[in-house]
Enzyme design. Structure first.
Site, PDB file in Angstrom:
ATOM      1  N   SER A 187       6.131  10.463  -9.128  1.00 37.07           N
ATOM      2  CA  SER A 187       6.498   9.208  -8.512  1.00 37.07           C
ATOM      3  C   SER A 187       8.109   9.246  -8.519  1.00 37.07           C
ATOM      4  O   SER A 187       8.733   8.231  -8.546  1.00 37.07           O
ATOM      5  CB  SER A 187       6.109   7.997  -9.272  1.00 37.07           C
ATOM      6  OG  SER A 187       4.704   8.131  -9.594  1.00 37.07           O
ATOM      7  N   GLY A 194       9.084  16.159  -6.659  1.00 34.11           N
ATOM      8  CA  GLY A 194       7.954  17.196  -6.116  1.00 34.11           C
ATOM      9  C   GLY A 194       7.033  17.631  -7.010  1.00 34.11           C
ATOM     10  O   GLY A 194       6.124  18.445  -6.791  1.00 34.11           O
ATOM     11  N   GLU A 232       7.509   3.282   1.841  1.00 38.84           N
ATOM     12  CA  GLU A 232       6.682   4.616   2.119  1.00 38.84           C
ATOM     13  C   GLU A 232       5.922   4.668   3.452  1.00 38.84           C
ATOM     14  O   GLU A 232       5.935   5.610   4.153  1.00 38.84           O
ATOM     15  CB  GLU A 232       5.542   4.696   1.046  1.00 38.84           C
ATOM     16  CG  GLU A 232       6.368   4.862  -0.352  1.00 38.84           C
ATOM     17  CD  GLU A 232       6.622   6.394  -0.898  1.00 38.84           C
ATOM     18  OE1 GLU A 232       6.495   7.369   0.242  1.00 38.84           O
ATOM     19  OE2 GLU A 232       7.275   6.661  -1.929  1.00 38.84           O
ATOM     20  N   SER A 284       9.681   9.373  -5.798  1.00 37.75           N
ATOM     21  CA  SER A 284      10.222   8.496  -4.614  1.00 37.75           C
ATOM     22  C   SER A 284       9.884   7.097  -5.070  1.00 37.75           C
ATOM     23  O   SER A 284      10.840   6.220  -4.712  1.00 37.75           O
ATOM     24  CB  SER A 284       9.204   8.928  -3.430  1.00 37.75           C
ATOM     25  OG  SER A 284       7.764   8.485  -3.803  1.00 37.75           O
ATOM     26  N   TYR A 334      -2.311  13.609   1.681  1.00 37.41           N
ATOM     27  CA  TYR A 334      -2.419  12.203   1.179  1.00 37.41           C
ATOM     28  C   TYR A 334      -3.034  11.454   2.462  1.00 37.41           C
ATOM     29  O   TYR A 334      -4.060  10.549   2.176  1.00 37.41           O
ATOM     30  CB  TYR A 334      -1.361  11.455   0.510  1.00 37.41           C
ATOM     31  CG  TYR A 334      -1.392  10.237  -0.163  1.00 37.41           C
ATOM     32  CD1 TYR A 334      -1.702  10.213  -1.430  1.00 37.41           C
ATOM     33  CD2 TYR A 334      -1.750   8.971   0.501  1.00 37.41           C
ATOM     34  CE1 TYR A 334      -2.132   9.051  -2.282  1.00 37.41           C
ATOM     35  CE2 TYR A 334      -1.954   7.795  -0.148  1.00 37.41           C
ATOM     36  CZ  TYR A 334      -2.011   7.878  -1.417  1.00 37.41           C
ATOM     37  OH  TYR A 334      -2.494   6.584  -1.925  1.00 37.41           O
ATOM     38  N   GLY A 373       4.679  15.089  -8.539  1.00 31.99           N
ATOM     39  CA  GLY A 373       3.875  14.234  -8.670  1.00 31.99           C
ATOM     40  C   GLY A 373       3.994  13.077  -9.825  1.00 31.99           C
ATOM     41  O   GLY A 373       3.316  12.515 -10.246  1.00 31.99           O
ATOM     42  N   ASP A 399       2.002   3.782  -7.876  1.00 30.82           N
ATOM     43  CA  ASP A 399       3.253   4.456  -8.378  1.00 30.82           C
ATOM     44  C   ASP A 399       4.350   3.643  -8.447  1.00 30.82           C
ATOM     45  O   ASP A 399       5.195   3.697  -9.250  1.00 30.82           O
ATOM     46  CB  ASP A 399       3.729   5.516  -7.378  1.00 30.82           C
ATOM     47  CG  ASP A 399       2.665   6.726  -7.389  1.00 30.82           C
ATOM     48  OD1 ASP A 399       1.805   6.720  -8.478  1.00 30.82           O
ATOM     49  OD2 ASP A 399       3.123   7.812  -6.749  1.00 30.82           O
TER      50      ASP A 399
END
Length: 311
Positions: A76, A72, A110, A78, A171, A74, A122
């Site tokens: 990357s 959380g 994603e 995930s 986003y 920013g 990312d």
């Protein structure tokens, strides 16, 4: 033009002889179970489920995940998780793919399993970049090359402590806006706009969103020109944050405060937010050997909400 951070996500997999995947995220202390080839109900497990399905897992797996990549922020986390799962499948023998292909599969995770219409940056950074160089990436062709940091500098990353609660929906909204702007301008993508003045014909806020994309591309290209030194590079970073804040509208007041504090420090050349926005981390280019002192001074004024992530 991303770079990697030294934090890592580790995924351990083993066959369990069933038609279900069992996932345990150690850092969250959460379990999830779901059928092979299907999505998971738990949000954290959707990244794993998508990677297992699109990576071609041939049977049920036990999956153990541990990570020190901040979530959380920013940074990357995930993408790191998706890439790590796909690499585990490659080692297991279920997936045959090079690092570029792994990044492309992770992007599909994603889109199809998480619902975020992200780009490829990312995933490519997690899959092919390293922490010692910058990755100059053409996201259309995937042509890439590595570049050194400006001489005598290092990267400092600070987490603002503001969770990115709106990042996913924000986003997708921004992506839809820039796609609509490109459609109205009659170009495949905003990178094909050659004259920023052409954006004046767009209605607000499409005009501002498009202006950020076009000028940000120009800043990236300017940053790799021969003769760009640390001062010029930092100036481009500062301009990037202003554009993200004012034109793209994805910053946050606390993030702006942290960026401004960094920009005002005499050992900092430039600073900007990083990631999808609406909170998360900031990145700064600082004089080599001074990152710790800069972080200590800036965070002392910013307060306990912030923390140093890199170096």
């Amino acid at each position: 033009m991303p770079t990697a951070i030294p934090q890592v996500t580790t995924v351990t997999v083993g066959r369990n002889g069933t038609a279900e995947h069992h996932v345990y995220a150690a850092d969250l202390d959460q379990h999830a179970t779901f059928p092979v080839g299907e999505n998971a109900q738990a949000p954290f497990a959707r990244y794993v489920a998508g990677a297992l399905a699109l990576g071609g897992a041939t049977g049920g797996l036990n999956v153990h995940v541990t990570s020190n990549v901040p979530m959380g922020a920013g940074l990357s986390s995930s993408a790191a998780l998706e890439v790590a799962v796909l690499r585990a499948l490659r080692l297991l023998g279920d997936l045959t793919a090079d690092d570029e292909r792994i990044a492309l599969i992770a992007q599909r995770v994603e889109h199809d399993y998480v619902g975020v219409q992200c780009g490829i940056m990312d995933q490519m950074a997690s899959s092919v970049a390293d922490e010692h160089t910058l990755l100059l990436l053409d996201t259309r062709s995937l042509e890439r090359r590595t570049l050194p940091l400006p001489a005598g500098t290092q990267v400092l990353v600070l987490d603002s402590g503001v969770p990115r609660q709106l990042a996913e929906s924000g986003y997708n909204e921004r992506r839809a806006q820039v796609e609509e702007a490109a459609r109205l301008l009659g170009v495949p993508q905003l990178r094909d706009v050659t004259d920023v003045a052409a954006l004046d014909a767009l209605p607000s806020p499409l005009r501002e969103r498009a202006r950020h994309v076009v000028t940000e591309n120009a800043r990236v290209l300017a940053a790799v020109e021969d003769g760009v030194d640390e001062v010029r590079f930092g100036t481009l970073m500062n301009a990037s944050h202003a554009s993200l804040r004012d034109d793209y509208a994805v910053s946050h007041p606390r993030v702006d405060e942290l960026v401004a504090a960094l920009q005002g420090h005499p050992r900092v050349y430039g600073a900007r937010m990083t990631g999808a926005g609406f909170g998360g981390a900031v990145v700064a280019l600082v004089r080599d050997g001074h990152a710790g002192a800069v972080a200590q001074a800036v965070l002392a004024d910013y307060g306990p909400q912030g923390r140093q992530v890199v170096p």
